[in-house]
Scaffold this motif. Structure first.
Motif, PDB file in Angstrom:
ATOM      1  N   GLU A   4       1.194  -1.357   0.229  1.00 45.33           N
ATOM      2  CA  GLU A   4      -0.472  -0.012   0.111  1.00 45.33           C
ATOM      3  C   GLU A   4       1.415   0.799  -0.050  1.00 45.33           C
ATOM      4  O   GLU A   4       0.783   2.526  -0.344  1.00 45.33           O
TER       5      GLU A   4
ATOM      6  N   VAL B 279       0.773   4.070  -3.649  1.00 45.61           N
ATOM      7  CA  VAL B 279       0.850   5.541  -3.121  1.00 45.61           C
ATOM      8  C   VAL B 279       1.317   6.566  -4.050  1.00 45.61           C
ATOM      9  O   VAL B 279       1.582   7.617  -4.444  1.00 45.61           O
TER      10      VAL B 279
ATOM     11  N   LEU C 209      -2.490   4.992  13.340  1.00 45.03           N
ATOM     12  CA  LEU C 209      -3.376   4.078  12.637  1.00 45.03           C
ATOM     13  C   LEU C 209      -3.992   4.931  11.487  1.00 45.03           C
ATOM     14  O   LEU C 209      -5.355   4.037  10.244  1.00 45.03           O
TER      15      LEU C 209
ATOM     16  N   ARG D 232      -2.806   7.456   6.642  1.00 47.12           N
ATOM     17  CA  ARG D 232      -1.752   6.480   6.099  1.00 47.12           C
ATOM     18  C   ARG D 232      -2.266   5.703   4.900  1.00 47.12           C
ATOM     19  O   ARG D 232      -3.569   5.386   4.161  1.00 47.12           O
ATOM     20  N   PRO D 233      -1.309   5.121   4.021  1.00 53.51           N
ATOM     21  CA  PRO D 233      -1.268   4.504   3.104  1.00 53.51           C
ATOM     22  C   PRO D 233      -2.552   3.528   2.654  1.00 53.51           C
ATOM     23  O   PRO D 233      -2.539   2.515   4.138  1.00 53.51           O
ATOM     24  N   GLY D 234      -3.700   3.268   2.179  1.00 54.56           N
ATOM     25  CA  GLY D 234      -4.407   2.472   2.013  1.00 54.56           C
ATOM     26  C   GLY D 234      -5.908   3.124   2.237  1.00 54.56           C
ATOM     27  O   GLY D 234      -6.837   2.543   2.303  1.00 54.56           O
ATOM     28  N   ILE D 235      -6.143   4.286   2.815  1.00 56.40           N
ATOM     29  CA  ILE D 235      -7.368   4.601   3.491  1.00 56.40           C
ATOM     30  C   ILE D 235      -7.707   5.758   2.331  1.00 56.40           C
ATOM     31  O   ILE D 235      -6.561   6.494   1.775  1.00 56.40           O
TER      32      ILE D 235
END
Lengths: 425, 95
Positions: A301, A305, B50, B58-61
């Motif tokens: 993830e 980015v 988190l 955060r990456p993935g949000i």
């Protein structure tokens, strides 16, 4: 917090004015105010670096889904009745909706050849926090809203053994199994494999030949890297190939494998599709090194980015992998993966268990039939690591059954080996 | 200004298990970068690492502003307006 903090490591030293930087950024990302597909609507979403509007986004999703769905079909002229594996998560939630829409629409030939027979959910109560009545209700409600039969299978049923029933409840056995593992990686690993086995077995019992999973591209890429890290690289093709034939007559298909987790969430948000959030082992953990799976996910993830092709590049490379053809295939007693030829021959040649028999060549009678096989002799590379951690007693009974069967066939093979003709002869 | 903020995909666990938040921010003007800090200080109940990482999410949000992708809206530099609807969705396994 200083606003400049973010640019501290900017090596060029010069920070362009705010507005100019923003413009440059938009140009770099090819952001346009008008949808690049239809050129009429205002763009609201980014899909693979293209700014598009919601109708075009939906169109893209359906189109890509159909392509992937078609790729899972073996016999293109037969109607396939499929079982959908529903974890409660966003991807499998979207899968149910999109497949149902495709079938109702029947605009495309591929989808006209599918019929959703049922939805299966593995209730992992005991592995994680028990599912509440409200969660159970929500899960069943999703299936009911599409008029699809719903099957909830408790994870504990992996311990069901008709031959040797025990006093312990399945819940206690799950607890022992989880406590028996010393690392979270192993816990997640065996849950993954046992869950899939349970789905395959249930599908077989219910008479299905195919199960569709909602696994997204992001999840697939994570699985790919973590499989390699966990010593399961040999089985990558089998685990995440589009025609997963690991479980013999039950085929696994992954029609959502083209979509990033974010793309699925955008779709669900716009369609008001509510998923059912069920905590997993790594929920709310602050430890980045909680498990290999967890670490791999943050790694991918994080890369995604800055390098938006990461996930798809990984997957494009992985689909080219194939399993070598093995005659006389033997499968891992725990995870059902094909065993490496070297592993199998080693266990045949090793004959470590011979001393439990009479030890002589051509040992008489049927005695070799009843020998209890050593599980470690008949597991794949990845499961060897699992066996190093946990004692065989806490494993579900199917593992010993599989090992015994593998043992019998390898013994039988070694006894008749002299009479077999090699390919070269 | 009045804002509607939603957390889902497991993120709600960090915000007292509450998904929908209707909040009043006592500022005339605020960019998203600063609003994230405001959320951290006023709404977030636990484990800020988190939710935020190096001053951004955060990456993935995934972040949606009025149903639009935040990258189209200028990302962290977006000037938040009154009655904006912000959605934060965790796409990570386990939330």
């Amino acid at each position: 917090m200083s606003e400049g903090g973010k640019f501290e490591d900017n090596s060029c030293g010069e920070v362009p004015p705010e507005e100019a930087r923003r413009q440059a950024d938009r140009l770099k990302k090819k952001i346009s105010d008008i949808c690049v597909k239809c050129r009429t609507e205002k763009s609201t979403l980014l899909f693979r670096k293209e700014s598009i509007c919601w109708p075009c986004y939906e169109d893209q999703i359906i189109r890509k889904f159909k392509t992937q769905l078609n790729a899972t079909r073996k016999n293109k002229s037969q109607l396939e009745k499929v079982l959908i594996a529903f974890s409660g998560g966003p991807s499998s939630r979207a899968l149910i909706h999109i497949l149902n829409e495709c079938i109702l629409g029947r605009s495309n030939q591929a989808s006209a050849f599918f019929e959703i027979g049922g939805i299966i959910h593995i209730d992992e109560s005991g592995v994680t926090k028990p599912e509440t009545a409200e969660e159970k209700e929500k899960l069943a409600q999703v299936a009911a809203s599409y008029n699809i039969p719903y099957h909830s299978v408790p994870f504990g049923s992996i311990f069901n053994d008709s031959e040797n029933p025990t006093q312990e409840t399945n819940r206690e056995k799950i607890e022992k199994l989880m406590q028996g593992c010393t690392t979270n990686t192993t816990r997640e690993d065996i849950i993954f494999h046992m869950r899939n086995l349970l789905i395959a077995n249930t599908a077989r019992t219910l008479g299905y030949e195919k199960v569709l999973f909602g696994t997204s591209a992001s999840r697939m890429a994570t699985t790919l890297i973590s499989l390699v890290c966990k010593g399961r690289g040999y089985n990558v093709a089998q685990e995440i190939g589009n025609n997963d034939t690991k479980y013999g007559d039950v085929q696994f298909g992954y029609p959502m494998r083209d979509f990033l987790g974010k793309e699925v969430s955008v779709y669900n948000h716009h369609k008001h599709l509510e998923d059912v959030f069920l905590p997993s082992l790594d929920t709310k953990t602050s430890d980045p090194k909680f498990s290999i799976d967890h670490l791999t996910e943050s790694f991918i993830e994080g890369l995604q980015v800055d390098f938006s092709h990461t996930v798809h590049t990984l997957l494009r490379s992985s689909v080219k992998l194939t399993m070598p053809k093995i005659d006389q295939p033997m499968t891992c007693s725990i995870c059902a993966a094909s065993l490496l030829p070297s592993t199998t021959s080693q266990s045949i040649g090793g004959e470590g268990k011979e001393d439990s028999c009479c030890g002589e060549n051509g040992c008489g009678g049927e005695e070799w039939l009843v020998v209890v096989a050593n599980i470690s002799d008949y597991v794949c590379g990845g499961c060897h690591r699992v066996m190093n951690e946990i004692s065989p007693q806490v494993l579900p009974p199917y593992v010993q059954h599989n090992a015994d069967r593998n043992g019998r066939s390898s013994r039988l093979r070694s006894q008749i080996e002299d009479y077999l003709l090699d390919d070269g002869e | 200004m009045r804002l509607s903020i939603e957390f889902s995909g497991g993120l709600e666990l960090l915000f007292g298990k509450k998904k929908q938040h209707s909040v009043e921010v006592d500022k005339k003007e605020i960019v998203l970068r600063d609003l994230l800090q405001w959320i951290k200080e006023n709404l977030l109940k636990e484990r800020p690492e988190l939710f935020l990482s190096q001053q951004t999410v955060r990456p993935g949000i995934l972040v949606l502003i009025n149903d639009c992708d935040w990258e189209l809206m200028g990302g962290l530099d977006y000037k938040v307006e009154d009655k904006d609807e912000l959605v934060f969705i965790s796409t990570l396994h386990g939330g």
